[in-house]
Design an enzyme around this catalytic site. Structure first.
Site, PDB file in Angstrom:
ATOM      1  N   LYS A  13     -34.392  38.608 -87.089  1.00 41.42           N
ATOM      2  CA  LYS A  13     -35.594  38.062 -86.434  1.00 41.42           C
ATOM      3  C   LYS A  13     -36.633  37.621 -87.460  1.00 41.42           C
ATOM      4  O   LYS A  13     -37.246  36.568 -87.320  1.00 41.42           O
ATOM      5  CB  LYS A  13     -36.228  39.101 -85.486  1.00 41.42           C
ATOM      6  CG  LYS A  13     -35.311  39.593 -84.382  1.00 41.42           C
ATOM      7  CD  LYS A  13     -36.039  40.483 -83.396  1.00 41.42           C
ATOM      8  CE  LYS A  13     -36.574  41.775 -83.970  1.00 41.42           C
ATOM      9  NZ  LYS A  13     -35.548  42.733 -84.434  1.00 41.42           N
ATOM     10  N   ARG A  86     -41.266  45.709 -77.155  1.00 35.28           N
ATOM     11  CA  ARG A  86     -40.109  46.574 -77.413  1.00 35.28           C
ATOM     12  C   ARG A  86     -39.887  47.562 -76.279  1.00 35.28           C
ATOM     13  O   ARG A  86     -38.917  48.322 -76.315  1.00 35.28           O
ATOM     14  CB  ARG A  86     -40.362  47.369 -78.696  1.00 35.28           C
ATOM     15  CG  ARG A  86     -39.625  46.821 -79.927  1.00 35.28           C
ATOM     16  CD  ARG A  86     -40.072  47.669 -81.086  1.00 35.28           C
ATOM     17  NE  ARG A  86     -39.218  47.753 -82.205  1.00 35.28           N
ATOM     18  CZ  ARG A  86     -39.358  47.039 -83.321  1.00 35.28           C
ATOM     19  NH1 ARG A  86     -40.252  46.089 -83.399  1.00 35.28           N
ATOM     20  NH2 ARG A  86     -38.577  47.263 -84.352  1.00 35.28           N
ATOM     21  N   ARG A 125     -30.641  46.334 -97.446  1.00 36.92           N
ATOM     22  CA  ARG A 125     -31.683  45.292 -97.398  1.00 36.92           C
ATOM     23  C   ARG A 125     -32.759  45.507 -98.460  1.00 36.92           C
ATOM     24  O   ARG A 125     -33.213  46.624 -98.697  1.00 36.92           O
ATOM     25  CB  ARG A 125     -32.335  45.282 -96.008  1.00 36.92           C
ATOM     26  CG  ARG A 125     -33.448  44.258 -95.887  1.00 36.92           C
ATOM     27  CD  ARG A 125     -33.765  43.968 -94.452  1.00 36.92           C
ATOM     28  NE  ARG A 125     -34.482  45.053 -93.786  1.00 36.92           N
ATOM     29  CZ  ARG A 125     -34.986  44.939 -92.562  1.00 36.92           C
ATOM     30  NH1 ARG A 125     -34.844  43.825 -91.877  1.00 36.92           N
ATOM     31  NH2 ARG A 125     -35.617  45.960 -92.008  1.00 36.92           N
ATOM     32  N   ARG A 158     -37.423  49.039 -97.785  1.00 32.08           N
ATOM     33  CA  ARG A 158     -38.334  49.642 -96.799  1.00 32.08           C
ATOM     34  C   ARG A 158     -38.015  51.118 -96.623  1.00 32.08           C
ATOM     35  O   ARG A 158     -36.851  51.508 -96.626  1.00 32.08           O
ATOM     36  CB  ARG A 158     -38.187  48.920 -95.449  1.00 32.08           C
ATOM     37  CG  ARG A 158     -39.084  47.719 -95.318  1.00 32.08           C
ATOM     38  CD  ARG A 158     -38.841  46.925 -94.074  1.00 32.08           C
ATOM     39  NE  ARG A 158     -38.739  47.682 -92.840  1.00 32.08           N
ATOM     40  CZ  ARG A 158     -38.685  47.129 -91.628  1.00 32.08           C
ATOM     41  NH1 ARG A 158     -38.746  45.819 -91.511  1.00 32.08           N
ATOM     42  NH2 ARG A 158     -38.578  47.868 -90.553  1.00 32.08           N
ATOM     43  N   ARG A 169     -33.391  54.052 -85.070  1.00 28.46           N
ATOM     44  CA  ARG A 169     -33.938  52.774 -84.594  1.00 28.46           C
ATOM     45  C   ARG A 169     -32.953  52.094 -83.654  1.00 28.46           C
ATOM     46  O   ARG A 169     -33.347  51.490 -82.647  1.00 28.46           O
ATOM     47  CB  ARG A 169     -34.293  51.866 -85.781  1.00 28.46           C
ATOM     48  CG  ARG A 169     -35.591  52.297 -86.467  1.00 28.46           C
ATOM     49  CD  ARG A 169     -35.595  51.969 -87.941  1.00 28.46           C
ATOM     50  NE  ARG A 169     -35.742  50.558 -88.215  1.00 28.46           N
ATOM     51  CZ  ARG A 169     -35.409  49.996 -89.392  1.00 28.46           C
ATOM     52  NH1 ARG A 169     -34.914  50.730 -90.367  1.00 28.46           N
ATOM     53  NH2 ARG A 169     -35.584  48.712 -89.566  1.00 28.46           N
TER      54      ARG A 169
HETATM   55  P1  AMP Z   1     -39.841  46.290 -87.482  1.00 26.77           P
HETATM   56  O1  AMP Z   1     -40.449  45.803 -88.735  1.00 26.77           O
HETATM   57  O2  AMP Z   1     -39.975  45.338 -86.345  1.00 26.77           O
HETATM   58  O3  AMP Z   1     -38.414  46.768 -87.670  1.00 26.77           O
HETATM   59  O4  AMP Z   1     -40.683  47.600 -87.042  1.00 26.77           O
HETATM   60  C1  AMP Z   1     -40.775  48.733 -87.888  1.00 26.77           C
HETATM   61  C2  AMP Z   1     -41.296  49.912 -87.095  1.00 26.77           C
HETATM   62  O5  AMP Z   1     -42.623  49.633 -86.611  1.00 26.77           O
HETATM   63  C3  AMP Z   1     -40.503  50.275 -85.846  1.00 26.77           C
HETATM   64  O6  AMP Z   1     -39.370  51.092 -86.132  1.00 26.77           O
HETATM   65  C4  AMP Z   1     -41.569  51.012 -85.022  1.00 26.77           C
HETATM   66  O7  AMP Z   1     -41.793  52.313 -85.505  1.00 26.77           O
HETATM   67  C5  AMP Z   1     -42.816  50.188 -85.316  1.00 26.77           C
HETATM   68  N1  AMP Z   1     -42.978  49.061 -84.346  1.00 26.77           N
HETATM   69  C6  AMP Z   1     -42.898  47.729 -84.616  1.00 26.77           C
HETATM   70  N2  AMP Z   1     -43.096  46.998 -83.512  1.00 26.77           N
HETATM   71  C7  AMP Z   1     -43.303  47.886 -82.501  1.00 26.77           C
HETATM   72  C8  AMP Z   1     -43.540  47.752 -81.107  1.00 26.77           C
HETATM   73  N3  AMP Z   1     -43.602  46.546 -80.514  1.00 26.77           N
HETATM   74  N4  AMP Z   1     -43.701  48.883 -80.385  1.00 26.77           N
HETATM   75  C9  AMP Z   1     -43.660  50.098 -80.956  1.00 26.77           C
HETATM   76  N5  AMP Z   1     -43.414  50.312 -82.262  1.00 26.77           N
HETATM   77  C10 AMP Z   1     -43.237  49.210 -83.043  1.00 26.77           C
END
Ligand code: AMP
Length: 214
Positions: A13, A86, A125, A158, A169
């Site tokens: 994404k 989400r 990654r 990360r 996740r």
């Molecule tokens: P991402 O970078 O999208 O993989 O997000 C990293 C982390 O941020 C996730 O594992 C969640 O802990 C938090 N996070 C990101 N977007 C959301 C969301 N829309 N709702 C809740 N937690 C989020």
């Protein structure tokens, strides 16, 4: 146009959002990126969010919805929502937020990929600290180790890209986020794409989905 990119962590994404920003003039709104910036700045929100993010669980709906509301005041057209919504609650409340702004979601693109491939992708990654471009320790190495080909920024892993957090996740994705596929399908705005494709091929598929509106 308001576009949601849906899919498990690691399906691409972020990479696809960057292509859309560079070539189609979109603005990327990544809730993960916004939260990581809060963590880095050690704000109150960042301190709360860090614990959830490191474990691979979700940050509360209220926090995320507030963030999105505030960002949407600053920006208006051609937005990609990357990693949001989400949960079903986020999706439903998002409709209300957009209604107040006289906006709506135009299209939702779901990128599908098997969990085993996602685990391999995320465990290796590397991400550029400056521009956010993703690399892989084995499958997509930078020309110079630890340095971004595009901007010369430093590459890092990360803190949530470890196997335990990745598995959490994915579990959260399947139980909580995946039902959104059905939710948007019922709304008639869902497009399913194959995340197994090479990233520029996938981008081409995305452009085809968007073409009639751009
Ligand atoms: P991402 O970078 O999208 O993989 O997000 C990293 C982390 O941020 C996730 O594992 C969640 O802990 C938090 N996070 C990101 N977007 C959301 C969301 N829309 N709702 C809740 N937690 C989020």
């Amino acid at each position: 146009m308001y576009l949601i990119l849906l899919g498990a962590p690691g399906v691409g994404k972020g990479t696809q959002s960057k292509y859309l920003v560079e070539s189609k003039g979109f603005i990327q709104l990544s809730t993960g990126d916004i939260l990581r910036a809060e963590v880095k700045a050690k704000t109150d929100l960042g301190i709360v969010a860090k614990e959830c993010m490191d474990k691979g669980t979700l940050v509360s709906d209220d926090i995320v919805l507030n963030m999105i509301k505030n960002k949407l005041i600053e920006i208006s057209d051609n937005v990609i929502f990357d990693g949001f919504p989400r949960t079903l609650i986020q999706a439903e409340k998002f409709v209300d937020i957009l209604k107040d702004l006289n906006k709506k979601i135009d299209k939702v693109i779901n990128i599908a990929l098997d969990d085993s491939i996602i685990e391999d992708r995320l465990a290796g990654r590397l991400v550029c600290k400056s521009c956010g471009k993703s690399y892989h320790k084995i499958f997509f190495k930078p020309r110079k180790a630890g340095v971004c080909d595009d901007c010369g920024g430093v590459l890092y892993q990360r803190s949530d890209d470890n196997l335990e957090s990745v598995r959490n996740r994915l579990e959260v994705y399947h139980s909580t986020t995946k039902p959104l596929i059905n939710y948007y399908d019922k709304n008639g705005i869902l497009y399913n794409l194959d995340g197994n494709k090479e990233s520029l091929e996938l981008f081409n598929d995305i452009v085809n989905v968007l073409e009639e509106d751009i």
